[in-house]
Design a protein around this motif. Structure first.
Motif, short mmCIF file in Angstrom:
data_model
loop_
_atom_site.label_atom_id
_atom_site.label_comp_id
_atom_site.label_asym_id
_atom_site.label_seq_id
_atom_site.Cartn_x
_atom_site.Cartn_y
_atom_site.Cartn_z
N GLU A 12 -32.18 58.88 34.73
CA GLU A 12 -32.52 57.46 34.75
C GLU A 12 -31.75 56.63 35.55
N GLU A 13 -30.50 56.98 36.06
CA GLU A 13 -29.86 56.38 36.94
C GLU A 13 -30.45 56.35 38.36
N PHE A 48 -33.36 53.66 42.75
CA PHE A 48 -34.41 53.58 43.48
C PHE A 48 -35.63 52.58 43.27
N LYS A 49 -35.76 52.18 42.19
CA LYS A 49 -36.70 50.83 41.90
C LYS A 49 -36.07 49.73 42.88
N SER A 50 -35.05 49.41 43.08
CA SER A 50 -34.50 48.20 43.83
C SER A 50 -34.97 48.62 45.28
N TYR A 51 -34.98 49.85 45.68
CA TYR A 51 -35.09 50.09 46.94
C TYR A 51 -36.77 49.92 47.38
N TYR A 52 -37.64 50.28 46.42
CA TYR A 52 -39.03 50.54 46.57
C TYR A 52 -39.90 49.28 46.03
N ASN A 53 -38.99 48.32 45.46
CA ASN A 53 -39.41 46.96 45.04
C ASN A 53 -40.48 47.39 43.84
N ILE A 54 -40.15 48.03 42.92
CA ILE A 54 -40.96 48.47 41.67
C ILE A 54 -40.84 47.20 40.65
N ALA A 55 -42.33 46.70 40.27
CA ALA A 55 -42.34 45.85 39.50
C ALA A 55 -43.29 46.13 38.35
N SER A 56 -43.93 47.12 38.31
CA SER A 56 -44.95 47.54 37.19
C SER A 56 -44.65 48.77 36.70
N ASP A 57 -45.15 49.17 35.31
CA ASP A 57 -45.07 50.48 34.59
C ASP A 57 -45.71 51.26 35.58
N GLU A 76 -43.54 52.36 38.45
CA GLU A 76 -42.42 53.01 38.11
C GLU A 76 -42.83 54.58 37.86
N THR A 77 -44.08 54.90 37.20
CA THR A 77 -44.54 56.21 36.99
C THR A 77 -44.71 57.08 38.29
N ILE A 78 -45.16 56.35 39.36
CA ILE A 78 -45.52 57.07 40.58
C ILE A 78 -44.09 57.38 41.14
N LEU A 79 -43.08 56.24 41.25
CA LEU A 79 -41.49 56.89 41.68
C LEU A 79 -41.17 57.93 40.77
N ARG A 80 -41.07 57.89 39.65
CA ARG A 80 -40.65 58.86 38.73
C ARG A 80 -41.03 60.24 38.99
N LEU A 136 -35.13 65.13 44.17
CA LEU A 136 -33.64 65.10 43.48
C LEU A 136 -33.41 66.76 43.48
N GLU A 137 -32.07 67.13 43.58
CA GLU A 137 -31.83 68.39 43.35
C GLU A 137 -30.70 68.16 42.50
N ALA A 138 -30.49 69.42 41.67
CA ALA A 138 -29.24 69.57 40.93
C ALA A 138 -28.14 70.00 41.48
N ASP A 139 -27.03 69.46 41.20
CA ASP A 139 -25.79 69.82 41.83
C ASP A 139 -24.63 69.77 40.72
N ASN A 140 -24.43 70.90 40.28
CA ASN A 140 -23.62 71.33 39.15
C ASN A 140 -24.29 70.38 37.93
N GLU A 141 -23.48 69.28 37.24
CA GLU A 141 -24.16 68.56 36.35
C GLU A 141 -24.95 67.07 36.54
N ASP A 142 -24.64 66.80 38.10
CA ASP A 142 -25.25 65.80 38.73
C ASP A 142 -26.83 66.01 39.25
N LEU A 143 -27.34 64.90 39.60
CA LEU A 143 -28.76 64.98 40.64
C LEU A 143 -28.32 64.21 41.73
N ILE A 144 -28.84 64.85 42.94
CA ILE A 144 -28.35 64.50 44.21
C ILE A 144 -29.71 64.36 45.21
N GLN A 145 -29.76 63.33 45.91
CA GLN A 145 -30.92 63.02 46.92
C GLN A 145 -30.25 62.96 48.27
#
Length: 281
Positions: free
Chosen positions: A228-229, A234-243, A246-250, A257-266
């Motif tokens: 969710e973080e 990324f919503k701000s980078y891609y100017n997301i304004a609608s649901d 946001e679904t496309i972005l998700r 996104l890759e798992a890195d221990n307990e974090d996610l990284i891009q």
């Protein structure tokens, strides 16, 4: 085509204006009005690998304990803070509210007292009335989203007594690549990247400036505690304004996104350039 007839400043301006038109006002400063985004940016450059890269960049500038420095588009102080600790004075120019807020907090945290702040867009700065020029070193680090790049560079030259350093991009960056894939689905139009270093070099050449050019690869990592973080960022980078957007972005982020221990990284990558020269008159 006669290259002498090409107005490279107009090429830069037209490309940037097209980008702002098609990319829904996502420019160099809009994203960073958010203090949360600015703090995330600062944090991204605080791990040991990033600090080593920053240190190398500073070492490659011609600085001394007597230097007076001008940082144009300083962000949260990624370079301003460590440079201030080894020079006589530095002035930081930054237009974004969020970046300037984080910069002020960092100045207090690191206890540096030789920094002047100018909360203003570089294109609106008057060298004589807004600054204490000349400066031994003037630099703009990935902050060249200026519509009239020729006038902006000339202003840097006017503010400098010795050296000017510009950092910018060569070729497609990772965010260009992601945007190229996402933008048609999100916004119904093709993505327009910002002008790159080839246009910048030709502008400088037409100004009678024949700079040194160093090309180097660069990798950076966006790190998130939760999915969710990452979506919020990324919503701000891609100017997301609608649901729907946001679904496309998700769905897209789940694939990158890759798992890195307990974090996610891009992971992000790009080819970058350092363009610099010594003022001779």
């Amino acid at each position: 085509m006669d290259s002498k007839r090409i107005d490279w400043n107009e090429v830069w301006k037209d490309t940037l204006e097209t980008q702002l038109k098609l990319n829904k006002n996502v420019d160099c400063s809009t994203i960073w009005h958010s203090e949360e985004n600015a703090r995330r940016f600062w944090k991204m450059f605080q791990d040991e690998k990033a600090k080593a890269i920053t240190e190398k960049r500073i070492e490659d500038m011609k600085l001394s304990s007597y230097s007076r420095v001008l940082d144009i588009g300083s962000g949260p102080g990624t370079l301003t803070i460590p440079i201030a600790q080894r020079v006589a004075h530095i002035t930081a120019v930054e237009p974004s509210d969020g970046m300037m807020s984080v910069m002020r907090d960092n100045i207090k945290e690191y206890g540096v007292e030789n920094i002047d702040l100018l909360h203003k867009d570089w294109e609106a700065v008057d060298v004589e009335s807004d600054l204490s020029a000349p400066y031994d070193v003037v630099f703009a680090s990935y902050s060249l989203g200026m519509k009239d790049i020729r006038t902006s560079v000339q202003k840097m030259v006017d503010a400098s007594s010795k050296y000017i350093y510009l950092y910018w991009f060569a070729g497609e960056t990772s965010w260009d690549m992601h945007s190229r894939k996402l933008w048609p689905s999100l916004h119904g139009c093709e993505y327009q990247p910002a002008p790159k270093c080839n246009v910048l070099y030709n502008v400088l050449y037409d100004m009678g400036i024949y700079p040194n050019v160093n090309v180097f690869p660069f990798e950076h990592v966006h790190r998130y505690v939760t999915f969710e973080e990452a979506v919020k960022d990324f919503k701000s980078y891609y100017n997301i304004a609608s649901d729907t957007q946001e679904t496309i972005l998700r769905d897209y982020l789940k694939g990158v996104l890759e798992a890195d221990n307990e974090d996610l990284i891009q992971r992000g990558w790009s080819t970058r350039v350092k363009v610099w020269w010594e003022k001779t008159n």
